[in-house]
Design a protein around this motif. Sequence first.
Motif, PDB file in Angstrom:
ATOM      1  N   ARG A   1      -1.458   0.004  12.834  1.00 38.83           N
ATOM      2  CA  ARG A   1      -1.520  -1.145  11.921  1.00 38.83           C
ATOM      3  C   ARG A   1      -0.107  -1.583  11.571  1.00 38.83           C
TER       4      ARG A   1
ATOM      5  N   ILE B   1       2.332  -4.335   6.084  1.00 39.52           N
ATOM      6  CA  ILE B   1       1.866  -5.514   5.330  1.00 39.52           C
ATOM      7  C   ILE B   1       3.069  -6.358   4.925  1.00 39.52           C
TER       8      ILE B   1
ATOM      9  N   ARG C   1      -4.855  -6.060   2.362  1.00 40.90           N
ATOM     10  CA  ARG C   1      -5.876  -5.104   2.812  1.00 40.90           C
ATOM     11  C   ARG C   1      -5.346  -4.314   4.008  1.00 40.90           C
ATOM     12  N   LEU C   2      -5.594  -2.997   3.983  1.00 47.55           N
ATOM     13  CA  LEU C   2      -5.239  -2.168   5.135  1.00 47.55           C
ATOM     14  C   LEU C   2      -6.101  -2.497   6.341  1.00 47.55           C
ATOM     15  N   ASP C   3      -7.369  -2.688   6.104  1.00 47.33           N
ATOM     16  CA  ASP C   3      -8.273  -3.035   7.195  1.00 47.33           C
ATOM     17  C   ASP C   3      -9.617  -3.381   6.587  1.00 47.33           C
TER      18      ASP C   3
ATOM     19  N   SER D   1     -10.208  -1.154  -0.150  1.00 50.80           N
ATOM     20  CA  SER D   1      -9.120  -2.024   0.285  1.00 50.80           C
ATOM     21  C   SER D   1      -9.266  -3.431  -0.265  1.00 50.80           C
TER      22      SER D   1
END
Length: 971
Positions: free
Chosen positions: A18, A21, A33-35, A91
Motif C-alpha cells: 500500500r 497516504i 483509509r488504509l483500505d 478505517s
Amino acid sequence: MSDDHLSGCHCCEGQQPRPAIYNDPGLPALAWRLDTQPGFYQRMLARLPLWRDPEAGAGAPRPLAHLATREPVDATVALVDAAACAADVLSFYQERIANEGFLRTATERRSVLELARAVGYELRPGVAAGVHLVFTVEDAPGAPGLCTIAAGSPIQSVPPQGKLPQVFETSAELLARAEWNALRPRLTRPADMALLNVSGGARRLVLLLPQGSLPAGTAGLHQGLASGSLYRLDPGLPVDPSVDALEVGRIYLGANANRIQAGELLLFVGKNGANLLHLVLRAREVEEEKTLERVRIDLDPLPDPVAPAAPPMLQWAIPVMYAISGPYAQAQVQSVPFTSGSISTTFSGKAWQEGELQAMIAIQGWSGTQLVQAITASAQPATKPVAPEAGAFSFGARLGFFGHNAPQWNSLPASNTKGGATYYPANWDSTNPSIWTDSQSGAITPQHTYLERPVPALAAGSWMVFDSPGVKASTYLLYDSRECARADYGLSGRAMALRMAGSDGKPLSAPPSEAFKFRDTTAHVASQRQPLVDLPIDAPVAAGSQRLELSTMVLGLTPGKLLAFVGARSDIPGVDAAEIAVLDDVVHANGRSTLVLRGKSGLQFSYQREGLRIHANVVAATHGEGVQEVLGNGDASQPFQQFTLRRPPTTHLSAASSSGAQSTLALRVNGLLWSERPSLYGAGPNEHVFATRIDNDARMTLLFGDGRQGARLPTGQMNVRARYRTGLGADGEVAAASLTMPRAMPLGLRGVNNPLPAGGAQDPEKLADARRNAPLTLLAFERVVSLRDYQDYARAFPGIGKARADLVSVDASTRVLLSVTGATGGTADAQVLDNLRLAITDQSDPAQAFTLQAAALRYFRCQASVVVDGRYQATAVLADCLARLLEAYGFDARELAQPVTAAALLTLLQQVSGVVAVDLSVLQPYGQGASPDAVQEVLPALGARWVAGAMQPAELLLINPAAVQLLEAMP
C-alpha cells in the motif's frame, strides 16, 4: 516447508504494498483509509500461508501453509471475511476522525467548534434583529396624555401564515406624550400679498417673503424691495423694512367664495399709506377644497388693447419658511410675570433653543402647556378689521349699461329721426356714444352713468370694474346709486343711476375719461371682499432636508431623541416610505418649532408635505423574550461548577466591539452581579467572573472558577440566578406594521407599531462561515490594517453577510471603501453598520480614512432554449435547470464584484442530467430592454470606485428569479 513450496499457488501475485497516504493541499476532504473490505480480505487471505507463530522465531513452521481452500463457507475464510469487515469499518471511522481534525475538512459543527476554541475562537452565536417602535398615547379628553413605557416592555408580533409570533423588548425607558403622537410639518403660510409696480407701468400680484428666502434667479422674484414700494392687500400685517416679492398666479379664498366661477373678474386693491393701487385679473380655474374649507383660484391677466400682451401668470410652489437660526434668546434670571405683555415682549420675533426655553420655564415656574397656548394665540393673525378699500374682491352682479340692447338707429320710424321735431337725430350706431353720455352724446348729469337695471344692495363705497374689449378695464369707487326711470335709445324702463367717487371718497366733478362704449361695456358691481386664507406650502419635504418647521409649537423634545418620519413619497406617487432620524436641536420661533436633524445627510427620502407624520414617541427594541431563571445552588467545595440555561438560544445583540455581539445574560450570585469573560484564563482567585460555552444545540453553559482561575461559587440555597433573553436569528426580521400587540397595556397607551421592518439579524454561525472566520484572531490579531483585514473583519462581524474592501483614490488621497451586505441578504441594518464602523475605528489606523457603505444590489435576466433528451421528462429537466441557476447565482453563492459570464452559465446548464444542448438567447442586466442581439458574453460587477464626486460601493450581481425563462427546444 520452504517458501519455494508456496510459489506454485500464485496466492501472493498482484499484492503490491500500500502506498503511503498523501493528500494534496486545499482538498475539501481527506483520503485517510488504509483500505476497504475487499482489499483487506484479499491481503489477509494472501498472508495466511505465510503466517508464523511470533513466539516461535523466524524458523518456525507455517501452520496454515496447507490451507488451500478459499471457499467462503470455510470457518477460517469466514473469520478472515469478518475481520476484513471490521477493518473496513475501523478505517472508515479513522478517515472520518482525520477529517474532523482539520478546520477545512470537518463536517460536524461540534468539530469546528472545538477546533476553533483551540485558537481562542468561539463560533458566533448569532445576533437578534433590531427595530424601532412607535407608541401612540391616548389623547381623548380626560386622558392623562402621558405614558411611561418601561425598559424591557415586551411587544409581540402578529405573524403571517406559517410563522410563529416573535417577541421584542424595548431597549430603554420611554416617556411618551400625546402631543408627540404625530407631529406635522408646516402646511401653510400667511397670505401676505401685495401689488407691485414693475417696469413699463405694469402691475403684478406678489407674495411677500423674508429677504433671502429664495435663491437669486428664481423666476418672478424681486429681491430687496422697500416696503414703501408695495401696496399691501392687508395693511394691518407687520411690515419688514426690506422684503422679497414673488409674482404669483394663484390665490386661496375662504369657503364663501365657492360662488365664484371661471371667467369672472377679481379685483385686487392694495394700499400704501393713503395711496391705493388696483389690479384686475380673471379667474381661469376655480376649485373648491371642501375638506380644507377654502377655494383655490388660478388667475390670468386681462388683455390690454393698448399695451403688449401681458405674460402669463406664474405657477409656483409655496416656498418653505424656516424659523430664524440665530442669535438665540437666553433664559432670564430675574422674575418675569406671566402676562400677555411680558410674553409678547419675551417671545415675539425671537428664537429659542429647547434647552434655553426649558431653563426659562423652570426658573420662572411657568407651566409649559399654558406657555405654548399663550404663544400660539399671540402668533395668530390679528382680527382687527382691514380697511374696506383694500383686499381681494369678487362681484355679485355683472350687467350692461342702459341702451346696450337698443334697436338699430336705422330701424326707428322716420318721425323720430328726421324733420324739425326729431327725438334722435344722431345715429348712435355710427357715433357709438360712451356710457358717460346719452344716445345723442350729451353728458349725463348729475349722475355719471346708468346701469341697464336696478341692482339691490349696491352699497356706497363699494368697488366697480368696467370692462370692454376695446378699452382697458378700469376700477371705480361708488359714491352713490339710485334706482330711477330712464327713457332713451328708444327704450324706457327702470335703471340704476351711478355716481363715481375719487380716491378721497368725494364724488367726481366730471365723468371719467375712459371711452367705454354703451353697447360692449360690462359692469362688474356689488363688490364683496373675500378674505385671503393661508397659502398651502406645496413644496415637498425634500430628501436631504436637515431642518423641518412644524405646524405647532412643541416642547420637551431633546437632542438625541429618535424621530420616525412616515408618509407618501413625493418622487414616486403611490409609494409610502418610513425612516428613523435623530434630533439634534429644536428652535422655537413665531409660535412654531423647527426640528434640526443630526448628521450631514438629512432625510433619506422626499415626502409629500401634507401626508407626512413625524412620530416622536419612538424607542429602539430588539428581538428576544426575557427569562428569569434560578439555576441552582452554589457549592464552594466544587471547582469549575457548571450550569446550563434551560431556554436556548440565548439572545445576543449587535455591539460595537471586536466580537460584534454582546450577551443579554445577567448573572447574580447572592444578589451580587458577576461578570462574563471569554475565558477563565488569567482571572484572579477572587474575581467574580464566569465563562460561557455554547454547544452544537445552541445551549449555553456557564463555567465558574476553581479558586485559582476565577472565584468559586459560594455555597448557598438557590443562590445562583440568571436573567437573559431567548430568541435570535432571521425569524426576528418581522415585516413592518406587524409588532402591534403589547404584552401589557400601561395606563394611557393606545397602541404600538413598527413603521420599518426589523433587520440586522443573523443565525448562529454556519460551518462554511466558521471555517472562514475562525482563523481571524490569528490573521488579524484584533487589529485592522490591510485591505484583507478590513474585508475579513467585516465578514466575521455578526449581522454582515458579505464584504469587500477596495482602495479608492479621492482627490489625490487614498481611502478604503468597505462595501457590505446584510447577513440574511439585502442591505445591512443601520445599527449593525454603525456598530461595525465604531469597531473598525477602534481597531484600525486612525490615519487611514475609510468609508463604510451598503453594497449595491444588481440583477440580471436570462433566457435560454434547452434541448432535452427524449428519455427524460422535459418539465423535470427544466425545473432542475432553474434550480441550478437560482442556487449558483443566488445570494449565498455570489461574491461582491463577481461578474457573470455566458460561458459559465452554459457550462452549468450542460451539467444537468438530461440536457443535450443549450441555446442562450438573452443575458443582460435586468432593466435593459431585450434586443435581437441581447447576449452579453460578460456582465460586469464593479468594485468600489469614485464617480462624479461620490463614493460608489461594490456591486453584487444576482439573478432575478422573476426574469429567468427556460424553454424546451426541439432537437
